[in-house]
Enzyme design. Sequence first.
Site, PDB file in Angstrom:
ATOM      1  N   ALA A   1      12.483  17.254  46.194  1.00 51.16           N
ATOM      2  CA  ALA A   1      13.532  17.443  45.191  1.00 51.16           C
ATOM      3  C   ALA A   1      14.664  18.248  45.803  1.00 51.16           C
ATOM      4  O   ALA A   1      14.444  19.055  46.707  1.00 51.16           O
ATOM      5  CB  ALA A   1      12.974  18.161  43.967  1.00 51.16           C
ATOM      6  N   SER A   2      15.888  18.017  45.291  1.00 50.05           N
ATOM      7  CA  SER A   2      17.047  18.768  45.760  1.00 50.05           C
ATOM      8  C   SER A   2      17.927  19.101  44.564  1.00 50.05           C
ATOM      9  O   SER A   2      18.442  18.203  43.897  1.00 50.05           O
ATOM     10  CB  SER A   2      17.844  17.955  46.786  1.00 50.05           C
ATOM     11  OG  SER A   2      19.018  18.645  47.165  1.00 50.05           O
ATOM     12  N   ALA A   3      18.055  20.402  44.271  1.00 52.74           N
ATOM     13  CA  ALA A   3      18.886  20.856  43.162  1.00 52.74           C
ATOM     14  C   ALA A   3      20.044  21.685  43.709  1.00 52.74           C
ATOM     15  O   ALA A   3      20.221  21.803  44.919  1.00 52.74           O
ATOM     16  CB  ALA A   3      18.046  21.654  42.165  1.00 52.74           C
ATOM     17  N   SER A   4      20.803  22.275  42.812  1.00 46.91           N
ATOM     18  CA  SER A   4      22.001  22.997  43.244  1.00 46.91           C
ATOM     19  C   SER A   4      21.680  24.253  44.036  1.00 46.91           C
ATOM     20  O   SER A   4      22.426  24.636  44.937  1.00 46.91           O
ATOM     21  CB  SER A   4      22.851  23.366  42.021  1.00 46.91           C
ATOM     22  OG  SER A   4      22.091  24.147  41.114  1.00 46.91           O
TER      23      SER A   4
ATOM     24  N   ALA B   1      18.295  25.093  45.386  1.00 49.87           N
ATOM     25  CA  ALA B   1      17.227  24.988  46.387  1.00 49.87           C
ATOM     26  C   ALA B   1      16.784  23.547  46.549  1.00 49.87           C
ATOM     27  O   ALA B   1      17.126  22.679  45.745  1.00 49.87           O
ATOM     28  CB  ALA B   1      16.041  25.861  45.969  1.00 49.87           C
ATOM     29  N   GLN B   2      16.023  23.309  47.611  1.00 54.07           N
ATOM     30  CA  GLN B   2      15.340  22.038  47.760  1.00 54.07           C
ATOM     31  C   GLN B   2      13.912  22.295  48.214  1.00 54.07           C
ATOM     32  O   GLN B   2      13.602  23.343  48.770  1.00 54.07           O
ATOM     33  CB  GLN B   2      16.072  21.088  48.696  1.00 54.07           C
ATOM     34  CG  GLN B   2      16.188  21.492  50.132  1.00 54.07           C
ATOM     35  CD  GLN B   2      17.133  20.540  50.882  1.00 54.07           C
ATOM     36  OE1 GLN B   2      18.296  20.352  50.504  1.00 54.07           O
ATOM     37  NE2 GLN B   2      16.645  19.936  51.961  1.00 54.07           N
ATOM     38  N   VAL B   3      13.045  21.312  47.945  1.00 54.03           N
ATOM     39  CA  VAL B   3      11.609  21.487  48.128  1.00 54.03           C
ATOM     40  C   VAL B   3      11.082  20.448  49.114  1.00 54.03           C
ATOM     41  O   VAL B   3      11.408  19.258  49.007  1.00 54.03           O
ATOM     42  CB  VAL B   3      10.869  21.361  46.780  1.00 54.03           C
ATOM     43  CG1 VAL B   3       9.367  21.517  46.970  1.00 54.03           C
ATOM     44  CG2 VAL B   3      11.388  22.391  45.780  1.00 54.03           C
TER      45      VAL B   3
ATOM     46  N   LYS C   1       9.779  25.872  49.011  1.00 57.78           N
ATOM     47  CA  LYS C   1      11.033  25.894  48.267  1.00 57.78           C
ATOM     48  C   LYS C   1      12.025  26.723  49.075  1.00 57.78           C
ATOM     49  O   LYS C   1      11.771  27.891  49.379  1.00 57.78           O
ATOM     50  CB  LYS C   1      10.817  26.510  46.884  1.00 57.78           C
ATOM     51  CG  LYS C   1      12.032  26.470  45.977  1.00 57.78           C
ATOM     52  CD  LYS C   1      11.666  26.991  44.588  1.00 57.78           C
ATOM     53  CE  LYS C   1      12.839  26.933  43.631  1.00 57.78           C
ATOM     54  NZ  LYS C   1      12.462  27.423  42.272  1.00 57.78           N
TER      55      LYS C   1
ATOM     56  N   ASP D   1       9.831  26.856  30.052  1.00 55.71           N
ATOM     57  CA  ASP D   1      10.438  25.572  30.416  1.00 55.71           C
ATOM     58  C   ASP D   1       9.324  24.546  30.622  1.00 55.71           C
ATOM     59  O   ASP D   1       9.145  24.016  31.721  1.00 55.71           O
ATOM     60  CB  ASP D   1      11.274  25.724  31.683  1.00 55.71           C
ATOM     61  CG  ASP D   1      12.172  24.518  31.937  1.00 55.71           C
ATOM     62  OD1 ASP D   1      12.431  23.761  30.985  1.00 55.71           O
ATOM     63  OD2 ASP D   1      12.618  24.341  33.085  1.00 55.71           O
TER      64      ASP D   1
END
Length: 546
Positions: A205-208, A210-212, A227, A368
């Site tokens: 996964a890649s978010a604003s 971090a990425q995993v 992470k 969440d």
Amino acid sequence: MLHRTTRHRVGTNAVAQRQAVRRGRWLKVACRGSSSASGSSSSRSSQYSTSTNGRNSYPSDQSSASTSAAVPNISQTQRVEQLRELVQETIRISVSTGPRGFFRAVQAAQSIGALAAEYLAKGGVDPLPIFLRKLFEKLGATYIKLGQFIASSPSLFPDEYVLEFQKCLDKTEPVPYSIIESIIEQELRQPLSNVFSSVDPTPLASASVAQVHAAVLRDSNKQVVIKVLKPGVEDVLNADMSFVYLMSRYLEFLQPELGRLSLTGVLADMRTSMMAEVDFTQEATHYQHFATFLDSRGYRAIATTPYVYRQLSTKRILVMERLVGAPLTDLAAVRSVTGAGRDPELVLINALNTWFASVMAADTFHADVHAGNLLVLSDGRVGFIDFGIVGRISPVTWRAVETLISSMALADYETMARALATIGACDTDVDYAAFARDLEAFFAELEQINSSLVVTRGPPPGVADGRIGGVSASLEVDQAQLNRLFVQLVRIGEIHGVKFPREFGLFLKQLLYFDRYTRILAPSLQVFNDERINTRSLAVQYGGRM
């Protein structure tokens, strides 16, 4: 879950009162002042006055104190002094952000220009909420997080903005693996090959922020995930929030009546939340606290959370056990993963009991619990992952929550209204009968929500066994509808003069998530009337902590 309470309305007030007498106490309902809204507190509740890494320390306490006070008459001399202090603060913050602040200003101008070009090309402009959501996505990490904060704060922002920012996408292009590898080695202070036998260069996964990446530990051969904080994110967040903070300070100076809105106080909460997300030691602590709770309360047999390798984790990287399982929104996948001998309804009950107990007894609760963060494992346990958002219900609030849960079980809407008024902050007398009628209408609408049945041929998603054929089915949760209901419930409270703390809003939203999972895994389950779900006994057992 929540939607089934409308079918079992029995005795309402009389029954609720008898139960209160048997418990040996009455719910004392009183409208608390707005200052008590903090009765539900977050683990990220520090103000701007708490600096991060020696960075900007913003004086939000003074500005927040003006929330409920009238704007005083200020002399010209005082205004000049305020302006002098504001200019000094601007210089100090500008110096502390350095060149990064200038570059971010240029990037912001480029993003606005790119979005304007898109609108010119199509010959029209979106409504302001849509425009801002698209702009925030182009501006990157800080503004995506701001959008998510808006989406989770219906008590602070208008409906159209809350609902639109629910769509704010936190998916970005991944950072090249060579850079990620360099960051990991810098944090570990040794070559990657000394610790990991393999690291998948393609991110999970890649978010604003971090990425995993998936990896395998060299010594134990255990599967883990890493992470990794993206480079420059912390500096960008700091520069952006400094700019937004200064804008709010100048707005409050030019329009003193805006002080009633406590813009700087809201921004303090935003900044605290965002800076916590770029310090993985805090998330590691939340994982550790939840694991300790599971062990100490005997829940490890029905639930788990990834083991965090603290010796390999730092502020910029988080190394933890990789859990593989099925999401709660896919009944076929849950059955396939757990086998024929495991009842999906029991899996859901275990998840509910664990989460309710954490709300009552743990340091913080998972705030969440969307489908991607609850996984059903092959042994039937439920894995809780991603503790980026957590909350805590205060003692005063929890006593009202206990009564709220009991009233939901009985569909006793007037007691429900009184419990909600106790939880929130209200400045006027509440018409509980009218509040109860609106709550009854809300739950009647909740009863009518439709979920979409998705039917596919072949094995369930994520199951590669070719011997499993036939037809599989799952229910698709209408996320937009869930978000609208969440906002609607908050607005019903506000119509009747009740403003819920943000943490209680998070709590309510998790209940709505679990309501969706109940429809999928156990449609006949009556959550607040089923003796296997220990909401009442848990309240008695863990009441001492409160």
